[in-house]
Design an enzyme around this catalytic site. Structure first.
Site, short mmCIF file in Angstrom:
data_model
loop_
_atom_site.label_atom_id
_atom_site.label_comp_id
_atom_site.label_asym_id
_atom_site.label_seq_id
_atom_site.Cartn_x
_atom_site.Cartn_y
_atom_site.Cartn_z
N MET A 32 -58.39 -22.81 18.33
CA MET A 32 -57.88 -24.19 18.32
C MET A 32 -58.10 -24.84 19.68
O MET A 32 -57.45 -25.83 20.03
CB MET A 32 -56.40 -24.20 17.95
CG MET A 32 -56.15 -23.67 16.53
SD MET A 32 -54.64 -24.30 15.79
CE MET A 32 -53.43 -23.69 16.92
N LEU A 35 -59.00 -23.30 25.62
CA LEU A 35 -59.44 -21.92 25.74
C LEU A 35 -59.05 -21.31 27.09
O LEU A 35 -59.04 -21.98 28.12
CB LEU A 35 -60.96 -21.85 25.55
CG LEU A 35 -61.46 -22.41 24.22
CD1 LEU A 35 -62.98 -22.32 24.13
CD2 LEU A 35 -60.82 -21.70 23.03
N HIS A 39 -59.47 -16.01 25.02
CA HIS A 39 -60.53 -16.45 24.11
C HIS A 39 -61.89 -15.96 24.59
O HIS A 39 -62.75 -15.60 23.80
CB HIS A 39 -60.57 -17.98 24.02
CG HIS A 39 -59.35 -18.59 23.40
ND1 HIS A 39 -58.44 -19.32 24.12
CD2 HIS A 39 -58.90 -18.58 22.13
CE1 HIS A 39 -57.48 -19.74 23.32
NE2 HIS A 39 -57.73 -19.31 22.11
N ARG A 150 -55.22 -9.85 18.74
CA ARG A 150 -54.08 -9.14 18.16
C ARG A 150 -52.74 -9.69 18.61
O ARG A 150 -51.70 -9.21 18.20
CB ARG A 150 -54.15 -7.64 18.52
CG ARG A 150 -55.03 -6.88 17.59
CD ARG A 150 -54.73 -5.38 17.72
NE ARG A 150 -55.98 -4.66 17.76
CZ ARG A 150 -56.25 -3.65 18.56
NH1 ARG A 150 -55.36 -3.23 19.43
NH2 ARG A 150 -57.42 -3.06 18.52
N ASP A 152 -51.65 -12.52 17.78
CA ASP A 152 -51.17 -13.02 16.50
C ASP A 152 -51.37 -11.90 15.48
O ASP A 152 -52.24 -11.98 14.61
CB ASP A 152 -51.93 -14.28 16.09
CG ASP A 152 -51.70 -15.41 17.07
OD1 ASP A 152 -50.63 -16.02 17.02
OD2 ASP A 152 -52.57 -15.64 17.93
N ARG A 189 -50.22 -21.95 24.74
CA ARG A 189 -48.89 -22.57 24.88
C ARG A 189 -48.21 -22.21 26.21
O ARG A 189 -47.20 -22.83 26.56
CB ARG A 189 -48.00 -22.18 23.70
CG ARG A 189 -48.43 -22.84 22.40
CD ARG A 189 -47.40 -22.68 21.30
NE ARG A 189 -47.71 -23.51 20.15
CZ ARG A 189 -48.32 -23.08 19.04
NH1 ARG A 189 -48.71 -21.84 18.93
NH2 ARG A 189 -48.56 -23.93 18.04
O1 PAF Z 1 -55.29 -18.33 16.23
C1 PAF Z 1 -55.70 -19.51 16.18
O2 PAF Z 1 -56.14 -20.08 17.17
C2 PAF Z 1 -55.63 -20.26 14.86
O3 PAF Z 1 -54.50 -19.90 14.13
C3 PAF Z 1 -56.90 -20.12 14.01
C4 PAF Z 1 -57.13 -18.68 13.59
C5 PAF Z 1 -58.11 -20.61 14.80
C6 PAF Z 1 -56.78 -20.97 12.75
O4 PAF Z 1 -56.59 -22.31 13.04
#
Ligand code: PAF
Length: 296
Positions: A32, A35, A39, A150, A152, A189
């Site tokens: 999203m 970055l 990422h 991981r 999430d 965040r």
């Molecule tokens: O983890 C994220 O950044 C988002 O939940 C994803 C997997 C890109 C889906 O919008």
């Protein structure tokens, strides 16, 4: 290296097909944006599995609740491009909402069971939004290896399940959590945290590390360990949303009376100020987030 920037879904789909027809394999990193180094680790991981790395940047409205931070979610497209290119991404897909959710849009992907616990009850509709947008992105990208962090953990399990159930030609790879030197897990965040809230948030890696140590030392009483972690958060003035021990695959929680197995996941969600932070550790497998003796 300059990456090819694509914003149209149809063009992205056609280009991915063209690349495969030319013999390339694709490593997909859905994001999203906003970055950070976490990422970039996903981009580098993707490059281990494929000849070309494709990053998608899309702040997906359907995974945010009405009182959540969709509007103020950090956005920095120029910075994101620089970082992706420096990390070696070849294609960057930045669709707009209208291209991802067509007029008359009426389809949602819902993964049951795995979404019942942890973040599920606190973020109604969130995983439907994630599952839907990820399915769309995977449908557009086609055959690929897709990399997800991981941090999430529940999201990773939901995506693994939907890929299996929908027979998508995708191999999902989970990447370990990337942490700051003081143990705080990287997250877009974290940018919301004041310096004082960030200091308080360090109770997260500390409490997870404590749980790893106690579990290693033989503490298996779910309720006792849970209380220790909750107490550490309360002492640091973090508001606890949940502290749960769950099965690593089914995500079914262990009751407070239960004896924890050799391997299980400790997953947490807390608020530091107004910022909701999640983190987890796989007890019995992961190293503690704060390595004793490390600088921090
Ligand atoms: O983890 C994220 O950044 C988002 O939940 C994803 C997997 C890109 C889906 O919008």
């Amino acid at each position: 290296m300059k990456a090819r920037s694509i914003s149209s879904a149809a063009e992205f789909q056609a280009y991915c097909e063209e690349l495969r027809a030319k013999g390339q394999t694709l490593g997909l990193v859905p994001t999203m944006g906003a970055l950070h180094e976490g990422h970039m680790a996903l981009v580098r991981e993707a490059a281990q599995h494929a000849t070309l790395v494709v990053v998608t940047i899309f702040v997906n409205p359907t995974q945010f609740g009405p009182n959540e931070d969709f509007q103020r979610y950090p956005r920095d497209l120029a910075g994101d491009f620089r970082k992706c290119e420096a990390a070696g991404a070849s294609v960057i897909f930045t669709p707009n909402v209208e291209d991802m959710y067509l007029p008359g849009d009426a389809t949602r992907v819902q993964v049951s069971g795995l979404t019942e616990h942890l973040c599920g009850p606190f973020r109604p509709g969130h995983f439907d939004g994630v599952a839907t947008v990820v399915t769309k992105l995977l449908a557009l990208a086609g055959r690929c290896v897709a990399i997800f962090g991981r941090k999430d953990y529940q999201q990773l399990k939901v995506i693994e399940r939907l890929v299996l159930d929908l027979h998508l030609p995708v191999r999902v790879v989970g990447h370990p959590i990337v942490r700051e030197v003081d143990g705080l897990a990287l997250s877009s965040r974290n940018a919301y945290l004041s310096s004082e809230e960030r200091v308080r948030a360090l109770a997260i890696p500390k409490a997870l590390s404590l749980a790893v140590a106690e579990h290693r030392a033989g503490q298996r009483h779910s309720g006792v360990l849970r209380e220790r972690v909750v107490a550490a958060f309360t002492e640091a003035e973090l508001r606890v949303e949940y502290v749960s021990f769950v099965h690593p695959e089914t995500l079914v929680p262990y009751a407070d009376e239960a004896e924890l197995p050799q391997v299980c996941v400790l997953a947490i969600a807390v608020f530091s100020g107004k910022t909701r932070l999640i983190d987890n550790v796989v007890l019995g497998l992961d190293a503690p987030p704060i390595v004793p003796g490390a600088r921090g």
